[in-house]
Design a protein around this motif. Sequence first.
Motif, PDB file in Angstrom:
ATOM      1  N   TYR A 103       0.836  -1.196   0.000  1.00 15.36           N
ATOM      2  CA  TYR A 103       0.000   0.000   0.000  1.00 15.36           C
ATOM      3  C   TYR A 103       0.877   1.254   0.000  1.00 15.36           C
ATOM      4  N   PRO A 104       0.539   2.229  -0.854  1.00 16.08           N
ATOM      5  CA  PRO A 104       1.415   3.406  -0.996  1.00 16.08           C
ATOM      6  C   PRO A 104       1.235   4.400   0.137  1.00 16.08           C
ATOM      7  N   ASP A 105       1.492   3.940   1.356  1.00 16.77           N
ATOM      8  CA  ASP A 105       1.385   4.797   2.531  1.00 16.77           C
ATOM      9  C   ASP A 105       2.783   5.121   3.050  1.00 16.77           C
ATOM     10  N   SER A 106       2.814   5.829   4.172  1.00 19.67           N
ATOM     11  CA  SER A 106       4.112   6.242   4.714  1.00 19.67           C
ATOM     12  C   SER A 106       4.960   5.051   5.159  1.00 19.67           C
ATOM     13  N   ASP A 107       4.311   3.899   5.419  1.00 23.81           N
ATOM     14  CA  ASP A 107       5.068   2.738   5.891  1.00 23.81           C
ATOM     15  C   ASP A 107       5.367   1.740   4.761  1.00 23.81           C
ATOM     16  N   ALA A 108       5.310   2.183   3.515  1.00 21.59           N
ATOM     17  CA  ALA A 108       5.517   1.253   2.392  1.00 21.59           C
ATOM     18  C   ALA A 108       6.875   0.552   2.475  1.00 21.59           C
ATOM     19  N   ALA A 109       7.901   1.285   2.907  1.00 20.69           N
ATOM     20  CA  ALA A 109       9.231   0.668   3.026  1.00 20.69           C
ATOM     21  C   ALA A 109       9.201  -0.463   4.054  1.00 20.69           C
ATOM     22  N   LEU A 110       8.477  -0.259   5.155  1.00 22.26           N
ATOM     23  CA  LEU A 110       8.360  -1.309   6.177  1.00 22.26           C
ATOM     24  C   LEU A 110       7.583  -2.510   5.643  1.00 22.26           C
ATOM     25  N   GLN A 111       6.562  -2.255   4.806  1.00 26.94           N
ATOM     26  CA  GLN A 111       5.808  -3.361   4.203  1.00 26.94           C
ATOM     27  C   GLN A 111       6.724  -4.211   3.318  1.00 26.94           C
ATOM     28  N   LEU A 112       7.542  -3.535   2.516  1.00 29.33           N
ATOM     29  CA  LEU A 112       8.472  -4.259   1.635  1.00 29.33           C
ATOM     30  C   LEU A 112       9.477  -5.066   2.453  1.00 29.33           C
ATOM     31  N   GLN A 113      10.015  -4.433   3.460  1.00 29.60           N
ATOM     32  CA  GLN A 113      10.998  -5.122   4.297  1.00 29.60           C
ATOM     33  C   GLN A 113      10.347  -6.281   5.042  1.00 29.60           C
ATOM     34  N   GLY A 114       9.116  -6.073   5.503  1.00 31.52           N
ATOM     35  CA  GLY A 114       8.391  -7.120   6.222  1.00 31.52           C
ATOM     36  C   GLY A 114       8.165  -8.343   5.353  1.00 31.52           C
ATOM     37  N   PHE A 115       7.840  -8.124   4.070  1.00 33.42           N
ATOM     38  CA  PHE A 115       7.656  -9.273   3.192  1.00 33.42           C
ATOM     39  C   PHE A 115       8.979 -10.019   3.020  1.00 33.42           C
ATOM     40  N   TYR A 116      10.044  -9.274   2.811  1.00 28.77           N
ATOM     41  CA  TYR A 116      11.350  -9.924   2.657  1.00 28.77           C
ATOM     42  C   TYR A 116      11.678 -10.757   3.899  1.00 28.77           C
ATOM     43  N   ASP A 117      11.368 -10.223   5.079  1.00 26.34           N
ATOM     44  CA  ASP A 117      11.657 -10.953   6.319  1.00 26.34           C
ATOM     45  C   ASP A 117      10.943 -12.311   6.346  1.00 26.34           C
ATOM     46  N   GLU A 118       9.724 -12.366   5.782  1.00 26.60           N
ATOM     47  CA  GLU A 118       8.973 -13.633   5.768  1.00 26.60           C
ATOM     48  C   GLU A 118       9.698 -14.723   4.992  1.00 26.60           C
ATOM     49  N   VAL A 119      10.391 -14.335   3.928  1.00 23.26           N
ATOM     50  CA  VAL A 119      11.005 -15.344   3.034  1.00 23.26           C
ATOM     51  C   VAL A 119      12.533 -15.329   3.108  1.00 23.26           C
ATOM     52  N   SER A 120      13.062 -14.616   4.104  1.00 24.39           N
ATOM     53  CA  SER A 120      14.521 -14.428   4.126  1.00 24.39           C
ATOM     54  C   SER A 120      15.270 -15.599   4.758  1.00 24.39           C
ATOM     55  N   ASN A 121      14.538 -16.493   5.432  1.00 24.62           N
ATOM     56  CA  ASN A 121      15.226 -17.593   6.119  1.00 24.62           C
ATOM     57  C   ASN A 121      14.672 -18.960   5.704  1.00 24.62           C
TER      58      ASN A 121
END
Length: 877
Positions: A411-429
């Motif tokens: 979602y193009p909100d102020s926390d978009a960077a956190l959303q992207l990082q959060g998704f990466y965290d799900e699949v990072s390990n």
Amino acid sequence: VNGMEIYSMKIDSKVTSRFAHNVITSRAVNRGNVPKEVFFDVELPKTAFITNFSMTIDGVTYPGTIKEKEAAKKQYEKAVSRGQTAGLVKASGRKTEKFTVSVNIKAASTVTFELTYEELLKRQFGKYEMFIKVKPKQLVKDFEIEVDIFEPQGIAELEAEGTFITNELQNTIKKTFSGKKGHISFKPTLDQQRTCANCSESVLDGDFTVRYDVKRTTPDNLQIVNGYFVHFFAPTNLPKLSKNIIFVLDTSGSMSGREIEQTKEALLKILDDIKEDDFFNFILFDSEISTWKETLIKATPENLDEARKFVQHISAQGLTNLHGGLMRGIDILNAAHEENLVPKRSASIIIMLTDGQPNVGISNTHEIEKAVKKAIDGRYTLYNLGFGSGVDYGFLERMALENKGLARRIYPDSDAALQLQGFYDEVSNPMLIDVELNYPENEISDLTTNSFKHFYDGSEIVVAGRFVDSNQNHLSVDVRGEGAHNALSYTAEQGAEQTAQAFQEQQYIFGEYIERLWAYLTIEQLLEKRITATGEEKENLTAQALALSLLYKFVTPLTSMVVTKPEENDNEEGIADKPTEVLNMYLQNLLYKPGMCVVYEKLLLIVKLISIKISFTSPLYHTYASAPTWYTSVDGDPHFIISVPQKKDAICFNINENPGIILNLINDPVTGITVNGELIGDKRPNSDAKIQNSYFGKLGIANKHLDIKLTVTPEMITIQNGDEKTGFTWLDSVTLQQAGLTLIINRKKNLVLSMGSGASFVVVLHQVWKKHPLHQDFLGLYTLKSHKLSEQTHGLLGQFFRPIDFTILEIHPGSDPKKPDATMIVKNNELTVTRGWQKDYRRDPVHGVDIPCWFVHDNGAGLIDGVHTDYIVSSLF
């Protein structure tokens, strides 16, 4: 609120082996001295299925029934025709979120609403999470949330929090857990609910979230109950696999500004988390394709520093060559494996981020899907992230699912960077690849998905199935997977004694929970497979999912729930006569200025929605007419135009159907008014036209409450009032008044019909030259005073009597240089639209005026509610 007091609201959740059974009960009383409307409005998790609803009014219970969508719709219409009101609950496709029912109750009467929904809680980052939306909208004397958890493995940790929880409210959350049971309660007093000491507003507005995890002494937990089993697989303490990750990033012009800056911010944080054993690369696509490196690069400190500099200099411009970017990423992964640049035991992942739609290179989404699936060939996992609302999310989702991944909206909100990082965290390990859980084929039928490309740390794999022998009480499973250093291979078993012991412990829990968990998971997976399926396979998947949805009473995208309540007062069927109006002068004044709505040649509907002063209690929507024409070009002029004055713009769409088809234009279940139109074509097919002309050759206007039916053709006007029939021709001049009805026929021009609620209709006769080689006489329909129809009015025309809003994003060249394409956000859908023009003949009947509009393709799909075939009816009445 407004005399309606909600005096009790209880949310009761029972979670057994991750499967949550939630019951919301709300009680209200009408403190006023006149009947009032009370609303029951609940927001549900997207992953939940409604399973039951009832309302009890003064001790009489009206239950909901779950039916196939079409059957539910027919039952609803039947209830309305009998003078009953009915609340219809529908799942809204993939994003089932909201349940709303309203009912009128008499003074001093009470009503109890009870809604049940179920869901399987997913494990992420080592915890199961359940959220409950809390929004009573007023102070509630008896408000309570109770959560009981039973987990056979034992509860390791349990926490609860609310986004609205103040320091004072913190102490009202009671939490206990011991062994296999956990309990949470939240019961604020009236004073604790207030936003301030003497305020009447409630502080309860937000998410109440419960998180927990279970004890794990073994990687597996098998549970068997009543002929069904569930297998939970979540090994711990495994060494992490190295991963090979390709970031395929949209850097087209539409990403410029905040979106590209947020993407870069997220990428820099992701680079901080990449492990030294990982390999990675960046592919950028706009009009051209560019790569950071030509091959996958090991994540050494030096390479990561260089990557950070690369990311900081990313900029956005140009068009969107999505196909080229993805194919380059796949090629680099293929080469890395073929040349043994990456470890054999490693997980390969593609993460693609885009904010738009492909518009250069290969832009046909079906071709892109085919090419990507063929190139990946099951070897890698593709995750598609759609940034903002300009994406074709259906395309991203299909392509991800076909390649063992998933799509996620950013979602193009102020926390978009956190959303992207959060998704990466799900699949990072990734811990395991190519996981297979194999069960004895001769013992199990109806197994859910049992092979998985990746198992990620902190997640859980769930498989459920049905035994061939419903009395079976033991099970063994062979587990296979590839780990960081060696293959994982073992057999897990559940013996008869363990089953018997577990069964005794679960006596107090609703007994069929594993069966319902199996049904929930099966339906969820069938619906997911249906997204990528076509033809007979899609029909079979639909039939299976529908059968299970009906059997287990789940409201899914294939089913609906009908709640029918008999009217309290027979007098509500009676409608006062409308005072007589002299409509002829009124018509002349209105026909060529704003104030009407029209359906004419080739099904042209023009709806103009005019905002009004705030002092009105309900919105008033006017519509306007244009003088009809029958020489519209045959290469696809819009049939429908919807004017949206707040945008100073308009939307158009076609409905292409065959002569003889009857379309529902207006359907108001409250006033009982319906308008249907039957299509006619030209005298013979036009060989020069791809799409044949269609017109209205017959209109049926009915008022069920008054038992009046008006049939209009270019030759005759017939009124049926009960068993009495009266006929006129267009050569007659008539003024007819009777109970609830006024009919005026203006010879060879138009007729004006006013009935019941005060809504009026004008049918205009369009006569063509009798010897015209193609065209024949047809009818136009104008609606006057559409605000006299209820808020529940629907139909191809009726649904637009309420305001509509839209947003246009990413305008780009289309197939016709004069008509650019764009993405339109309307009714929470993303549509590809084309800029075009439509003639408005209101002021200049000969030449017309060009009206620009956004053309919605595919018979208005995404703009109209449902699909256009939903509006096809079997008869005029």
